[in-house]
Design a protein around this motif. Structure first.
Motif, PDB file in Angstrom:
ATOM      1  N   LEU A 158      11.509 -10.437   3.776  1.00 52.96           N
ATOM      2  CA  LEU A 158      10.807  -9.452   2.731  1.00 52.96           C
ATOM      3  C   LEU A 158      10.413  -9.891   1.403  1.00 52.96           C
ATOM      4  CD1 LEU A 158      10.710  -6.594   1.680  1.00 52.96           C
ATOM      5  CD2 LEU A 158      13.112  -6.591   1.196  1.00 52.96           C
ATOM      6  N   VAL A 159      10.823 -11.028   0.821  1.00 56.92           N
ATOM      7  CA  VAL A 159      10.293 -11.678  -0.314  1.00 56.92           C
ATOM      8  C   VAL A 159       8.749 -12.411   0.177  1.00 56.92           C
ATOM      9  CG1 VAL A 159      10.378 -13.552  -1.884  1.00 56.92           C
ATOM     10  CG2 VAL A 159      12.280 -12.343  -1.301  1.00 56.92           C
ATOM     11  N   GLN A 160       8.774 -12.821   1.395  1.00 55.84           N
ATOM     12  CA  GLN A 160       7.663 -13.484   1.922  1.00 55.84           C
ATOM     13  C   GLN A 160       6.605 -12.137   1.773  1.00 55.84           C
ATOM     14  OE1 GLN A 160       8.075 -15.179   5.724  1.00 55.84           O
ATOM     15  NE2 GLN A 160       7.273 -17.092   4.733  1.00 55.84           N
ATOM     16  N   THR A 161       6.972 -11.186   2.463  1.00 52.65           N
ATOM     17  CA  THR A 161       5.866 -10.055   2.491  1.00 52.65           C
ATOM     18  C   THR A 161       5.465  -9.487   1.410  1.00 52.65           C
ATOM     19  OG1 THR A 161       7.142  -9.653   4.467  1.00 52.65           O
ATOM     20  CG2 THR A 161       5.699  -7.760   3.797  1.00 52.65           C
ATOM     21  N   ILE A 162       6.226  -9.408   0.126  1.00 55.00           N
ATOM     22  CA  ILE A 162       5.863  -9.225  -1.012  1.00 55.00           C
ATOM     23  C   ILE A 162       4.849 -10.111  -1.632  1.00 55.00           C
ATOM     24  CG2 ILE A 162       6.634  -8.183  -3.188  1.00 55.00           C
ATOM     25  CD1 ILE A 162       9.553  -7.812  -2.259  1.00 55.00           C
ATOM     26  N   ASN A 192       1.272  -9.412  -3.022  1.00 59.38           N
ATOM     27  CA  ASN A 192       0.675  -9.949  -4.100  1.00 59.38           C
ATOM     28  C   ASN A 192      -0.736 -11.050  -4.023  1.00 59.38           C
ATOM     29  OD1 ASN A 192       2.844  -8.695  -5.592  1.00 59.38           O
ATOM     30  ND2 ASN A 192       3.705 -10.641  -6.130  1.00 59.38           N
ATOM     31  N   GLU A 193      -0.906 -11.483  -2.761  1.00 55.04           N
ATOM     32  CA  GLU A 193      -1.918 -12.335  -2.772  1.00 55.04           C
ATOM     33  C   GLU A 193      -3.163 -11.265  -2.084  1.00 55.04           C
ATOM     34  OE1 GLU A 193      -0.718 -15.228   0.205  1.00 55.04           O
ATOM     35  OE2 GLU A 193       0.765 -16.157  -1.424  1.00 55.04           O
ATOM     36  N   GLY A 194      -2.708 -10.011  -1.961  1.00 58.11           N
ATOM     37  CA  GLY A 194      -3.788  -9.133  -1.228  1.00 58.11           C
ATOM     38  C   GLY A 194      -3.957  -9.094   0.128  1.00 58.11           C
ATOM     39  N   ASN A 195      -3.066  -9.538   0.766  1.00 59.37           N
ATOM     40  CA  ASN A 195      -2.794  -9.577   2.401  1.00 59.37           C
ATOM     41  C   ASN A 195      -1.803  -8.750   2.605  1.00 59.37           C
ATOM     42  OD1 ASN A 195      -5.064 -11.067   2.746  1.00 59.37           O
ATOM     43  ND2 ASN A 195      -4.016 -13.025   2.143  1.00 59.37           N
ATOM     44  N   ASN A 196      -1.922  -8.149   4.127  1.00 62.77           N
ATOM     45  CA  ASN A 196      -0.604  -7.445   4.557  1.00 62.77           C
ATOM     46  C   ASN A 196       0.355  -8.719   5.227  1.00 62.77           C
ATOM     47  OD1 ASN A 196      -1.588  -8.245   7.123  1.00 62.77           O
ATOM     48  ND2 ASN A 196      -2.379  -5.902   7.656  1.00 62.77           N
ATOM     49  N   ILE A 197       1.271  -8.288   5.807  1.00 65.94           N
ATOM     50  CA  ILE A 197       2.280  -9.274   6.382  1.00 65.94           C
ATOM     51  C   ILE A 197       1.606 -10.126   7.550  1.00 65.94           C
ATOM     52  CG2 ILE A 197       3.258  -7.522   8.165  1.00 65.94           C
ATOM     53  CD1 ILE A 197       6.043  -8.717   7.655  1.00 65.94           C
ATOM     54  N   ASN A 198       0.546  -9.435   8.334  1.00 62.20           N
ATOM     55  CA  ASN A 198      -0.136 -10.240   9.409  1.00 62.20           C
ATOM     56  C   ASN A 198      -1.389 -11.141   8.872  1.00 62.20           C
ATOM     57  OD1 ASN A 198       1.802  -9.316  11.192  1.00 62.20           O
ATOM     58  ND2 ASN A 198       0.264  -7.389  11.496  1.00 62.20           N
ATOM     59  N   ASP A 199      -1.408 -11.214   7.341  1.00 64.28           N
ATOM     60  CA  ASP A 199      -2.527 -11.919   6.731  1.00 64.28           C
ATOM     61  C   ASP A 199      -3.816 -11.422   6.573  1.00 64.28           C
ATOM     62  OD1 ASP A 199      -0.430 -14.144   5.879  1.00 64.28           O
ATOM     63  OD2 ASP A 199      -0.566 -14.790   7.933  1.00 64.28           O
ATOM     64  N   LYS A 200      -3.780 -10.115   6.988  1.00 68.80           N
ATOM     65  CA  LYS A 200      -4.974  -9.332   6.977  1.00 68.80           C
ATOM     66  C   LYS A 200      -5.293  -8.766   5.628  1.00 68.80           C
ATOM     67  CE  LYS A 200      -6.251  -9.472  11.309  1.00 68.80           C
ATOM     68  NZ  LYS A 200      -5.289 -10.625  11.554  1.00 68.80           N
ATOM     69  N   PRO A 201      -6.649  -9.038   4.986  1.00 71.89           N
ATOM     70  CA  PRO A 201      -6.959  -8.734   3.759  1.00 71.89           C
ATOM     71  C   PRO A 201      -6.732  -7.052   3.350  1.00 71.89           C
ATOM     72  CG  PRO A 201      -8.763  -9.350   4.584  1.00 71.89           C
ATOM     73  CD  PRO A 201      -7.726  -9.635   5.746  1.00 71.89           C
ATOM     74  N   LEU A 202      -6.356  -6.640   2.012  1.00 69.08           N
ATOM     75  CA  LEU A 202      -5.808  -5.395   1.795  1.00 69.08           C
ATOM     76  C   LEU A 202      -6.979  -5.177   1.001  1.00 69.08           C
ATOM     77  CD1 LEU A 202      -2.366  -5.659   1.334  1.00 69.08           C
ATOM     78  CD2 LEU A 202      -3.119  -4.338   3.063  1.00 69.08           C
ATOM     79  N   LYS A 203      -7.339  -3.581   0.857  1.00 70.56           N
ATOM     80  CA  LYS A 203      -8.145  -3.140   0.008  1.00 70.56           C
ATOM     81  C   LYS A 203      -7.337  -2.914  -1.528  1.00 70.56           C
ATOM     82  CE  LYS A 203     -11.775   0.387  -0.319  1.00 70.56           C
ATOM     83  NZ  LYS A 203     -12.402   1.485   0.187  1.00 70.56           N
ATOM     84  N   GLY A 204      -7.155  -4.078  -2.134  1.00 77.19           N
ATOM     85  CA  GLY A 204      -6.012  -4.016  -3.239  1.00 77.19           C
ATOM     86  C   GLY A 204      -4.880  -4.356  -2.886  1.00 77.19           C
ATOM     87  N   GLY A 205      -4.404  -5.350  -3.740  1.00 76.72           N
ATOM     88  CA  GLY A 205      -2.973  -5.770  -3.412  1.00 76.72           C
ATOM     89  C   GLY A 205      -2.006  -5.390  -4.530  1.00 76.72           C
TER      90      GLY A 205
END
Lengths: 221, 298
Positions: B128-132, B136-149
């Motif tokens: 869970l900490v890793q996911t947050i 914070n780096e702007g990626n989801n749990i699967n390392d896919k970029p998010l539109k805003g982190g």
């Protein structure tokens, strides 16, 4: 081994309500070992059902009730099965499913047991869950002890805050599985394995229903 | 607003307290408690179905605190959500203005009021900490970029009194590696042992808030000793409670003493007063009044 337990007779009688002629299947493998579906249990079930006005058209104790070919053979050899009003199976869910597949749309098939878990056998009559059949075995990094199965929370990175002197707060009779893993890895001088963050489990390995079909190997003449 | 992070970074002795959401939608009592604590503490933790008892959502109650001008620490457990719900709730908290999150495993459902529920635990607290951190780096749990982190201040918990200690320590270090920046600890009663833990933890770039659990009575202290892992209330404290006319008052005094002790070496304190939030203010006041030379931590 697949561990099963008997359903309450009242529930079985509810299944069989309005059906007079009942055929019984047992399983001479796991259910026999669990004392839920062997010869003795078939006899006991026969007595119970007769006392409740049922007619037992016959019983079959199959070596492995989950083995379709064996069950099919029994159906062919025994006309009483298909002429019954109901088939009651004293085996695990896989056994019930197999019998129901062969009976197909004709005779209704009912389970006499609840299937519980995949066990290692400590000795006769003492069964302990050890594997969840998750499709992604991690025992290589957990000293042969499965936290996914044995930790009530299935944690993969170490103990939660619920360890009481090395025991699990969910069931204080049990050791915390992570303390067990820690101790074994420490004894093997492999604590570095524990220090690596274990990634989240890949549940795509367990999408149901699962199947395995082995390729037929060509035999040379 | 992130008064928790600012306070910890500025090396001020930082105080957080815990507020428990109501069992229903009547938030008046919750808000009354929050208003009492406003200005007295640096941030307030909002528990997430604590002890597996179903309550108003920690996310919603964190937002209520924010509206009251209190910096919330949004507590999130792994028990009730899978990784999809976890990520969307974390991002939801971020867009609503929540800046601190505390990642926990969560108590097992067998302790709560919905014992027939499915316990999720799709992730554990380290994951869970890793996911947050990934969010914070702007990626989801699967390392896919998010539109805003997100840019959340990530906290986790540790039980310095855990027995055995070594597996707990390995997990603590994993949480740090995963990105936890502040830790709130299980209730401490053995200050010497805690100080040793603090010395060892100094090597990491983290802030530690020592846990203070208000002892409301000797009965409660005995209950903690038999039922709560990692908590060991010493006999002399139980005797002190037993021999006093007003046990709650004595409990407040003990907590104030602990607060003052923590103030002398630790980064901060996390006060848990389960249902007695009004006592938190008294604990803080009392700690001030018994204080002599105020030496901040760090």
């Amino acid at each position: 081994m697949i561990i099963t337990k008997k359903k309450e007779p009242s529930l079985i009688l509810e299944y069989l309500d309005g059906r007079k002629k009942v055929y019984l299947f047992g399983c001479n493998s796991c259910a026999e070992q669990c004392q839920t579906g062997g010869k003795r249990e078939l006899d006991e079930m026969t007595v119970i059902l007769r006392e409740n006005g049922k007619e037992i058209t016959g019983t079959s104790l199959i070596d492995e009730t989950c083995y379709k070919m064996l069950v099919k053979k029994e159906f062919k050899a025994n006309e009483a099965i298909m002429s019954s009003d109901a088939i009651l199976v004293l085996a695990c869910g896989a056994g019930v499913k197999t019998v129901a597949e062969i009976a197909e749309n004709s005779t209704p098939v009912f389970p006499a047991l609840d299937s519980l878990f995949l066990a290692s056998v400590e000795r006769y009559g003492r069964f302990f869950e050890g594997c969840s059949l998750c499709g992604e075995c991690i025992l290589g990094s957990t000293a042969g002890i499965c936290p996914h199965t044995l930790c009530p929370k299935g944690l993969l990175n170490g103990p939660c805050g619920g360890v009481i002197n090395g025991r699990c707060e969910v069931n204080i009779e049990n050791n915390c599985v992570w303390v067990d893993i820690f101790r074994r890895l420490k004894a093997q001088d492999r604590l570095n394995v524990l220090k690596k963050i274990h990634p989240p489990k890949d549940y795509s390995n367990g999408v149901k229903p699962r199947k395995v079909i082995l390729e037929r190997k060509k035999t040379r003449a | 607003m992130n008064s928790l992070k600012q306070s910890l970074i500025s090396k001020r002795f930082t105080i957080t307290a815990e507020i428990c959401p109501p069992k229903g939608t009547d938030t008046s009592g919750f808000l009354d408690k929050a208003r009492l604590l406003k200005g007295q503490i640096d941030a307030a933790n909002v528990t997430d179905n604590q002890r597996a008892v179903m309550r108003l959502s920690s996310l919603a109650c964190s937002l209520l605190l924010l509206r009251e001008g209190i910096d919330p620490v949004f507590q999130m457990t792994c028990r009730d959500r899978n990784r999809l719900a976890i990520q969307s709730d974390i991002m939801g908290a971020w867009v609503l203005g929540i800046r601190n999150i505390l990642a926990l495993t969560g108590d097992h459902v067998s302790f709560g009021d919905h014992r027939n529920a499915k316990a999720v635990f799709d992730l554990d607290s380290v994951q869970l900490v890793q996911t947050i951190s990934k969010l914070n780096e702007g990626n989801n749990i699967n390392d896919k970029p998010l539109k805003g982190g997100t840019d959340l201040f990530i906290g986790a918990v540790v039980a310095p009194g855990a027995e055995p200690w070594e597996p707990e320590m390995i997990k603590f270090e994993k949480k740090i590696e995963a990105g936890a920046r502040f830790f709130q600890t299980q209730a401490i009663y053995d200050m010497e042992r805690f100080q040793k833990f603090f010395e060892y933890a100094r090597q990491f770039d983290i802030k530690i808030l020592g846990g203070i659990l208000l002892l409301k009575s000797a009965k409660m202290a005995n209950f903690l000793n038999t039922n709560v892992p990692g908590v060991d209330v010493p006999k002399r404290l139980i005797e002190e409670l037993e021999s006093s006319k007003d046990q709650l008052e004595k409990g407040i005094e003990i907590a104030a003493r602990q607060l003052k002790e923590l103030n002398s070496f630790c980064h901060g304190a996390h006060i848990m007063a389960i249902g007695q939030e009004e006592s938190v203010v008294r604990i803080i006041e009392k700690a001030k009044s018994v204080s002599s030379a105020k030496t901040p931590g760090n």
